[in-house]
Motif scaffolding. Structure first.
Motif, PDB file in Angstrom:
ATOM      1  N   LEU A 115      21.320  -6.197 -49.279  1.00 21.67           N
ATOM      2  CA  LEU A 115      21.097  -5.149 -48.139  1.00 21.67           C
ATOM      3  C   LEU A 115      21.037  -5.666 -47.041  1.00 21.67           C
ATOM      4  O   LEU A 115      20.334  -7.007 -46.663  1.00 21.67           O
ATOM      5  N   HIS A 116      21.449  -4.187 -46.148  1.00 18.71           N
ATOM      6  CA  HIS A 116      21.806  -4.885 -44.274  1.00 18.71           C
ATOM      7  C   HIS A 116      21.937  -3.366 -44.058  1.00 18.71           C
ATOM      8  O   HIS A 116      21.856  -2.247 -44.607  1.00 18.71           O
ATOM      9  N   TRP A 117      22.356  -3.788 -42.338  1.00 20.07           N
ATOM     10  CA  TRP A 117      22.456  -2.593 -41.581  1.00 20.07           C
ATOM     11  C   TRP A 117      23.544  -2.675 -41.048  1.00 20.07           C
ATOM     12  O   TRP A 117      23.901  -4.064 -40.973  1.00 20.07           O
ATOM     13  N   ASP A 118      24.799  -1.834 -41.017  1.00 20.96           N
ATOM     14  CA  ASP A 118      25.619  -2.120 -39.727  1.00 20.96           C
ATOM     15  C   ASP A 118      25.058  -0.709 -38.243  1.00 20.96           C
ATOM     16  O   ASP A 118      26.319  -0.187 -38.281  1.00 20.96           O
ATOM     17  N   ILE A 119      24.134  -0.589 -37.541  1.00 24.70           N
ATOM     18  CA  ILE A 119      23.896  -0.155 -36.883  1.00 24.70           C
ATOM     19  C   ILE A 119      23.133  -1.049 -35.936  1.00 24.70           C
ATOM     20  O   ILE A 119      23.749  -2.568 -35.952  1.00 24.70           O
ATOM     21  N   GLN A 153      36.825   2.654 -53.075  1.00 24.85           N
ATOM     22  CA  GLN A 153      36.971   2.741 -51.329  1.00 24.85           C
ATOM     23  C   GLN A 153      36.385   3.339 -51.161  1.00 24.85           C
ATOM     24  O   GLN A 153      34.864   4.822 -51.575  1.00 24.85           O
ATOM     25  N   TYR A 154      35.841   3.221 -49.788  1.00 20.55           N
ATOM     26  CA  TYR A 154      34.808   3.111 -48.854  1.00 20.55           C
ATOM     27  C   TYR A 154      35.663   4.834 -48.114  1.00 20.55           C
ATOM     28  O   TYR A 154      36.611   4.995 -47.273  1.00 20.55           O
ATOM     29  N   ILE A 155      34.654   5.523 -47.750  1.00 19.35           N
ATOM     30  CA  ILE A 155      35.656   6.366 -46.876  1.00 19.35           C
ATOM     31  C   ILE A 155      34.414   7.158 -46.007  1.00 19.35           C
ATOM     32  O   ILE A 155      32.843   7.721 -46.788  1.00 19.35           O
ATOM     33  N   PRO A 212      34.813  -4.345 -63.852  1.00 24.93           N
ATOM     34  CA  PRO A 212      34.738  -4.907 -62.468  1.00 24.93           C
ATOM     35  C   PRO A 212      34.438  -3.318 -62.207  1.00 24.93           C
ATOM     36  O   PRO A 212      34.599  -2.229 -62.803  1.00 24.93           O
ATOM     37  N   ARG A 213      33.885  -3.045 -60.717  1.00 28.57           N
ATOM     38  CA  ARG A 213      33.552  -2.222 -60.729  1.00 28.57           C
ATOM     39  C   ARG A 213      34.448  -1.935 -59.379  1.00 28.57           C
ATOM     40  O   ARG A 213      35.001  -3.031 -57.801  1.00 28.57           O
ATOM     41  N   ILE A 214      34.841  -0.547 -58.781  1.00 25.29           N
ATOM     42  CA  ILE A 214      36.079  -0.339 -58.044  1.00 25.29           C
ATOM     43  C   ILE A 214      35.801   1.100 -57.011  1.00 25.29           C
ATOM     44  O   ILE A 214      35.731   2.159 -57.692  1.00 25.29           O
ATOM     45  N   PRO A 237      18.673   0.638 -45.138  1.00 20.37           N
ATOM     46  CA  PRO A 237      18.694  -0.430 -46.164  1.00 20.37           C
ATOM     47  C   PRO A 237      19.710  -0.159 -46.771  1.00 20.37           C
ATOM     48  O   PRO A 237      19.628   0.312 -48.232  1.00 20.37           O
ATOM     49  N   HIS A 238      21.281  -0.980 -47.244  1.00 18.29           N
ATOM     50  CA  HIS A 238      22.434  -0.995 -48.054  1.00 18.29           C
ATOM     51  C   HIS A 238      23.137  -1.915 -48.109  1.00 18.29           C
ATOM     52  O   HIS A 238      22.888  -2.705 -47.347  1.00 18.29           O
ATOM     53  N   GLY A 239      23.782  -2.227 -50.019  1.00 20.42           N
ATOM     54  CA  GLY A 239      24.895  -3.845 -49.904  1.00 20.42           C
ATOM     55  C   GLY A 239      24.978  -2.598 -51.432  1.00 20.42           C
ATOM     56  O   GLY A 239      24.807  -1.875 -52.218  1.00 20.42           O
TER      57      GLY A 239
HETATM   58  O1  LIG Z   1      30.231  -1.616 -52.296  1.00 19.41           O
HETATM   59  C1  LIG Z   1      28.885  -1.934 -51.766  1.00 19.41           C
HETATM   60  O2  LIG Z   1      28.071  -1.519 -52.435  1.00 19.41           O
HETATM   61  C2  LIG Z   1      28.426  -2.100 -50.704  1.00 19.41           C
HETATM   62  C3  LIG Z   1      29.054  -1.205 -49.778  1.00 19.41           C
HETATM   63  C4  LIG Z   1      28.258  -1.855 -48.009  1.00 19.41           C
HETATM   64  O3  LIG Z   1      27.848  -2.356 -47.983  1.00 19.41           O
HETATM   65  C5  LIG Z   1      28.701  -1.122 -46.832  1.00 19.41           C
HETATM   66  O4  LIG Z   1      29.591  -0.010 -46.950  1.00 19.41           O
HETATM   67  O5  LIG Z   1      28.112  -1.251 -45.734  1.00 19.41           O
END
Ligand SMILES: O=C(O)CCC(=O)C(=O)O
Length: 334
Positions: free
Chosen positions: A229-233, A325-327, A321-323, A310-312
């Motif tokens: 868990l973290h933030w990107d802010i 794509q980040y969008i 495996p977990r697969i 907070p997320h992670g």
């Molecule tokens: O891949 C994940 O589950 C976490 C993604 C993440 O932490 C993020 O995109 O900042």
């Protein structure tokens, strides 16, 4: 020393993309230890880099490591992400030029603004309350299959041979793999665009050129490396509205390293942040104690969350495996 031999955002090279030469110039200057004044330009940098189909880290790493001439940089862009379409160049240039050009905006948005909502009033109420939503069937099934196949090929690994899943070069769960026609097709999904348009209140959005991810099950000698868990802010303004998103390319039950967040924390973050003793780093607190929840999903589910949550990720305790794509999407104009 401040470098004032500045390249303006309007100087272009052979690709005719505004602001691109300025990004190259500024990076080169800081690579050579010179300071440049670029307050408030981050948004344009992002639009140009995402718009050209380049990863941010990928581009900065290339510029800092190779220190190319501008001509070499433009060649690298075409070799990496292809030649930009004239319509995209026109859109970027209109944004850099400001003030807004309504015809340009309308041409680009097509019918997204007018098409049927993909988030219902109940979804939007859920978003307000919990700060996230799950968009089902976010992309075409063919887009899922093609993206999954591209990732297996990139890893030179096979779904039926777990021994091939564990590779030192990709030890983290995020892969520095940005360019593939399947990823681009998913980024162009109208359902995803419409969902973000409903959340942002405008369809005039840019899509990020983000990475994909492969989180192999834990085994001896292969422990989960995060991100936990973290933030990107920016904590100057912790509660500021912003979105992030993850698309499950395969079914992902909660124990398969599912994406994890603290629901509803967007409503508490300002107060919580103000109550931290002076000098305490918000990122170093026990964020799971705030009430973390693993969000499992089916292939094609996309989780979109408010950046103040907070997320992670979490350890993959399954045998698959977990697969992903980040969008993400963000407004073209600030
Ligand atoms: O891949 C994940 O589950 C976490 C993604 C993440 O932490 C993020 O995109 O900042």
């Amino acid at each position: 020393m401040i470098d004032d031999r500045s390249v303006s955002s309007h100087e272009v090279g052979r690709l005719r993309v505004s602001h691109l030469k300025r990004i190259w110039w500024a990076t080169n200057a800081s690579r050579n230890g010179r300071q440049v004044q670029r307050d408030g330009e981050w948004h344009l940098d992002r639009i140009v880099i995402d718009g050209l189909g380049l990863g941010l880290e990928q581009t900065l790493q290339y510029l800092f490591t190779d220190g190319p001439t501008f001509d070499q940089f433009e060649h690298w862009i075409v070799a990496t992400a292809g030649s930009p379409e004239p319509a995209l160049i026109a859109r970027i240039n209109a944004i850099v030029a400001g003030p807004d050009n309504p015809d340009e905006i309308r041409r680009w948005l097509g019918s997204i603004e007018d098409c049927e909502a993909v988030l219902s009033p109940a979804d939007l109420a859920f978003w307000q309350e919990h700060g996230y939503i799950i968009l089902h069937d976010a992309v075409e099934p063919s887009g899922l299959a093609a993206a999954v196949q591209a990732i297996w090929r990139y890893l030179d690994a096979r779904p039926d041979d777990p021994e091939t899943w564990y590779q030192e070069r990709d030890r983290g769960i995020m892969l520095q793999f940005f360019q593939h026609s399947a990823f681009s097709a998913n980024r162009r999904s109208r359902r995803i665009h419409k969902a973000f348009a409903q959340l942002w209140g405008t369809a005039d959005l840019f899509v990020s050129t983000d990475r994909c991810g492969f989180n192999a099950p834990e085994r001896e000698g292969w422990a989960f490396q995060g991100p936990d868990l973290h933030w990107d802010i920016d904590f100057e303004e912790p509660g500021r509205f912003g979105t992030q998103g993850i698309l499950y390319l395969t079914d992902t039950p909660p124990d398969q390293g599912a994406f994890t967040l603290v629901p509803g924390f967007h409503k508490q973050i300002n107060q919580w942040h103000d109550s931290l003793p002076a000098g305490q780093d918000p990122q170093q607190q026990d964020l799971h104690a705030l009430g973390s929840l693993a969000i499992g999903g089916q292939a094609g589910d996309m989780v979109i969350w408010h950046q103040a949550l907070p997320h992670g990720s979490r350890p993959n305790r399954s045998d698959q495996p977990r697969i992903v794509q980040y969008i993400n999407m963000y407004p073209a104009r600030t």
